[in-house]
Design a protein around this motif. Structure first.
Motif, short mmCIF file in Angstrom:
data_model
loop_
_atom_site.label_atom_id
_atom_site.label_comp_id
_atom_site.label_asym_id
_atom_site.label_seq_id
_atom_site.Cartn_x
_atom_site.Cartn_y
_atom_site.Cartn_z
N MET A 1 0.84 -1.17 0.00
CA MET A 1 0.00 0.00 0.00
C MET A 1 0.89 1.23 0.00
O MET A 1 1.87 1.29 0.72
N THR A 2 0.52 2.20 -0.83
CA THR A 2 1.30 3.43 -0.91
C THR A 2 0.42 4.62 -0.62
O THR A 2 -0.81 4.53 -0.66
N ASP A 3 1.07 5.77 -0.39
CA ASP A 3 0.32 6.98 -0.09
C ASP A 3 0.12 7.86 -1.32
O ASP A 3 -0.55 8.88 -1.23
N SER A 4 0.68 7.50 -2.45
CA SER A 4 0.50 8.32 -3.65
C SER A 4 -0.90 8.08 -4.22
O SER A 4 -1.49 7.01 -4.04
N PRO A 5 -1.44 9.07 -4.92
CA PRO A 5 -2.78 8.90 -5.52
C PRO A 5 -2.85 7.69 -6.47
O PRO A 5 -3.83 6.96 -6.47
N ASP A 6 -1.80 7.50 -7.26
CA ASP A 6 -1.79 6.35 -8.17
C ASP A 6 -1.75 5.03 -7.39
O ASP A 6 -2.43 4.07 -7.76
N GLY A 7 -0.97 5.01 -6.35
CA GLY A 7 -0.87 3.80 -5.53
C GLY A 7 -2.18 3.50 -4.82
O GLY A 7 -2.61 2.35 -4.74
N LEU A 8 -2.84 4.55 -4.33
CA LEU A 8 -4.12 4.36 -3.66
C LEU A 8 -5.19 3.89 -4.65
O LEU A 8 -6.00 3.02 -4.32
N ALA A 9 -5.17 4.43 -5.84
CA ALA A 9 -6.13 4.00 -6.86
C ALA A 9 -5.91 2.53 -7.22
O ALA A 9 -6.87 1.78 -7.40
N GLU A 10 -4.66 2.14 -7.31
CA GLU A 10 -4.34 0.74 -7.61
C GLU A 10 -4.78 -0.18 -6.48
O GLU A 10 -5.36 -1.25 -6.72
N ASP A 11 -4.53 0.25 -5.24
CA ASP A 11 -4.96 -0.54 -4.08
C ASP A 11 -6.48 -0.67 -4.05
O ASP A 11 -7.01 -1.75 -3.77
N LEU A 12 -7.17 0.41 -4.35
CA LEU A 12 -8.63 0.38 -4.37
C LEU A 12 -9.14 -0.57 -5.46
O LEU A 12 -10.07 -1.35 -5.23
N ALA A 13 -8.53 -0.54 -6.62
CA ALA A 13 -8.92 -1.44 -7.71
C ALA A 13 -8.68 -2.89 -7.30
O ALA A 13 -9.52 -3.77 -7.58
N ASP A 14 -7.58 -3.16 -6.63
CA ASP A 14 -7.29 -4.51 -6.15
C ASP A 14 -8.34 -4.97 -5.14
O ASP A 14 -8.82 -6.11 -5.18
N LEU A 15 -8.69 -4.09 -4.21
CA LEU A 15 -9.70 -4.43 -3.21
C LEU A 15 -11.05 -4.69 -3.85
O LEU A 15 -11.77 -5.61 -3.46
N ARG A 16 -11.41 -3.88 -4.83
CA ARG A 16 -12.68 -4.09 -5.53
C ARG A 16 -12.70 -5.46 -6.21
O ARG A 16 -13.71 -6.15 -6.20
N ALA A 17 -11.59 -5.85 -6.80
CA ALA A 17 -11.51 -7.14 -7.47
C ALA A 17 -11.68 -8.27 -6.46
O ALA A 17 -12.38 -9.25 -6.73
N VAL A 18 -11.05 -8.14 -5.30
CA VAL A 18 -11.17 -9.16 -4.26
C VAL A 18 -12.61 -9.26 -3.77
O VAL A 18 -13.16 -10.36 -3.62
N VAL A 19 -13.25 -8.12 -3.54
CA VAL A 19 -14.64 -8.10 -3.08
C VAL A 19 -15.54 -8.74 -4.13
O VAL A 19 -16.44 -9.52 -3.81
N GLU A 20 -15.30 -8.44 -5.39
CA GLU A 20 -16.10 -9.02 -6.46
C GLU A 20 -15.95 -10.55 -6.51
O GLU A 20 -16.93 -11.29 -6.64
N ILE A 21 -14.73 -11.02 -6.38
CA ILE A 21 -14.48 -12.46 -6.37
C ILE A 21 -15.23 -13.13 -5.21
O ILE A 21 -15.89 -14.15 -5.39
N HIS A 22 -15.14 -12.54 -4.03
CA HIS A 22 -15.83 -13.11 -2.87
C HIS A 22 -17.34 -13.03 -3.04
O HIS A 22 -18.07 -13.93 -2.61
#
Length: 55
Positions: A1-22
């Protein structure tokens, strides 16, 4: 996890993918449970069948 806007956007996209899978997994489990309930009936009908058979 990073504090940059791009890093946060990537982390959010990853979390959304995990939630969708579950979510898909939960939906599939719900289908299986419904199918099992349809095959065996409700707990009340099972109890009634056992009571009738015991007589």
């Amino acid at each position: 996890m990073t504090d940059s806007p791009d890093g946060l956007a990537e982390d959010l996209a990853d979390l959304r993918a995990v939630v969708e899978i579950h979510g898909h997994g939960l939906a599939r489990h719900a289908e299986v449970i419904k199918g099992l309930r349809d095959r065996i009936g409700s707990p009340a009908s099972i109890d009634a069948d056992e009571t009738a058979t015991a007589r």
